[in-house]
Scaffold this active site. Sequence first.
Site, PDB file in Angstrom:
ATOM      1  N   ARG A 150       0.838  -1.218   0.000  1.00  0.00           N
ATOM      2  CA  ARG A 150       0.000   0.000   0.000  1.00  0.00           C
ATOM      3  C   ARG A 150       0.865   1.257   0.000  1.00  0.00           C
ATOM      4  NH1 ARG A 150      -2.151   0.570   6.245  1.00  0.00           N
ATOM      5  NH2 ARG A 150      -0.600  -0.813   7.139  1.00  0.00           N
ATOM      6  N   GLU A 163     -19.040   4.673  -0.043  1.00  0.00           N
ATOM      7  CA  GLU A 163     -18.257   4.168  -1.168  1.00  0.00           C
ATOM      8  C   GLU A 163     -19.015   4.221  -2.492  1.00  0.00           C
ATOM      9  OE1 GLU A 163     -18.646   2.555   1.707  1.00  0.00           O
ATOM     10  OE2 GLU A 163     -16.659   2.620   2.629  1.00  0.00           O
ATOM     11  N   PHE A 205     -14.365  -3.060   0.193  1.00  0.00           N
ATOM     12  CA  PHE A 205     -15.328  -1.973  -0.013  1.00  0.00           C
ATOM     13  C   PHE A 205     -15.105  -1.270  -1.349  1.00  0.00           C
ATOM     14  CE2 PHE A 205     -14.372  -1.843   4.744  1.00  0.00           C
ATOM     15  CZ  PHE A 205     -15.201  -2.919   4.994  1.00  0.00           C
ATOM     16  N   ASP A 215      -8.444  -8.090  11.427  1.00  0.00           N
ATOM     17  CA  ASP A 215      -9.826  -7.613  11.265  1.00  0.00           C
ATOM     18  C   ASP A 215     -10.788  -8.736  10.869  1.00  0.00           C
ATOM     19  OD1 ASP A 215      -9.448  -5.042  12.049  1.00  0.00           O
ATOM     20  OD2 ASP A 215      -9.233  -4.214  10.034  1.00  0.00           O
TER      21      ASP A 215
END
Lengths: 317, 281
Positions: free
Chosen positions: A13, A61, A86, A120
């Site tokens: 990222r 989104e 998402f 998560d």
Amino acid sequence: MKKYTILGNKDTRSGFGDGLLEAGKRNSEVVALCADLTESVKMTAFKEAFPERFVQVGIAEANMVSMAAGMALSGKVAFYSSFAAFATGRVYDQIRQSVAYSNTNVKICGSHSGITLGEDGATHQILEDIGLMRMIPNIIVINPCDYNQTKQATIAIAEHKGPVYLRFGRPKVPVFISEDTPFEIGKALMINEGKDVTIIATGHLVWEAIVAGEILAEQGIDAEIINIHTIKPLDTEAILRSVEKTGCVVSCEEHQYNGGLNDSIAQLLARKNPKPMEYIGIDDMFGESGKPEKLMEKFGLKAENIVEAVKTVIKRK
Amino acid sequence: MATIAELENIASQVRRDIVRMVNGCSSGHPGGSLGCTDLMTALYFEVLDSKPENFTMEGKGEDMFFLSNGHISPVWYSVLSRRGFFPVSSLSTFRSLGSPLQGHPTPKYKLPGIRVASGSLGQGLSVGIGAALAKKMNGCGHLIYTLHGDGELQEGQIWEGAMFAGGNKLDNLISIIDYNNAQIDGTVDNVLGLGNLKDKFLAFGWEVLEMQGNDMKDCLRGLNEAKGLTKKGKPVVILMHTLMGFGVDFMQGLNTWHGAAPNDEQRDNALSQLKETLGDY
């Protein structure tokens, strides 16, 4: 086996974030949209350098995707980013109509993809996104393997006109592709030439494939390793050439068995040159919470699993 | 400047086009198309600063319009062609194989006037917001217009967009709601009522206007008033009261004409109520 040195440990990222900043410097039409995850998806540097070209959409989104389409058709190069879950699955219809069918110059940037998102858990660990995106016409699908490749891919997609899905991840992983390795959309990267088996890998699993290649070399198995960063369009020539030589394939991705790179290759081979093939991936299951490394082990995505799959597939030749 | 009578003449021809197009392919959506004919005529022939002969996707230096309720494509196609974006003769190809006049609008076949696909509801406001932001970034003073069905407001994305536009004081945007209280399964009130729509938009930080969408004079008044409210720190919404199927007595006010095509007899009956003013395609 060609020697690969770990140049450091970085998250892909961050490669996206640094690539986006560079793309923004090169082209003043580049804009970035974010849904309350600016630092998580590494858009902070872009936001600080070009505040007038950064749009905070809030946690919405669907609105973000169609807004990106509206900006893109107005002449902007619109990058939006969120967690991959998402950025793709949640907004499938917006992508299909406003982005893909409308062929708008939108870059769908999915961070925290795959099982290595970690703690998560399954709500956020999307393992279907490659399949979802590659099924829609007009969308290019790219899953780079390390920081350097992600940065280069980000710069490259800014220069390509049309919809692209760029998939990257959260954890720090080895950097092993040199900064000067050329990145060309749709062009496979030869990691190691070999003759006994073709290992094809994308994303985080490219490094695992290299480690597997080293283990196999010690055992006298000469693996050809190909990095497919662009899953669509697939570099069919490179794959067919290699498979014709080696006679068998192990394909590796951090994704469901269904619909991803592995299926793309199986589809290609079934039609052009059927050969024994094994999948490294996740077989129709949701992920769960845990450390990325532990999850890779539990779900069978490690170098050792690739080694086993290679032995199985060679026996099937 | 066109007179009200001239605009009404155009609208009559557009309504004929709609009836003939939908009858011609035995499918399509006449109800909302007929209801929005006066608005679309007023918008394209009088209000919108557009470049019919020199259409560009990017829309720099002109106003841009986005049809969010893409199923009312017949009225859009007719108005675009009558305004000169593409030949009127194309209308005969509506919904047929190989035609750029797809059932729902798309830019895929480069039909001048169309910038984004619509059909799946609720996305056009967001697209318009993106275009409005781009205009601001480019320092372009022109406006963005979007049109929506009232039933479409049941889509959650509309309210994401409404919140963004209000919260970000997007004051170069005019959204129009075709408030005909009719959708496929019945009246909007019965299917899923919108409550106090004016108060809803006010609460989201919009300027709210109302107008009679089947009254050409009031369409012009409403649109011009809306324009006057732009650049003042708020997006503008027009609650446009219309009747589904307006102009054809047996369709008027009936949700059953949302997506049903008239047969030949019904077509002839409808055409007998609509004056041919500019020549049929």
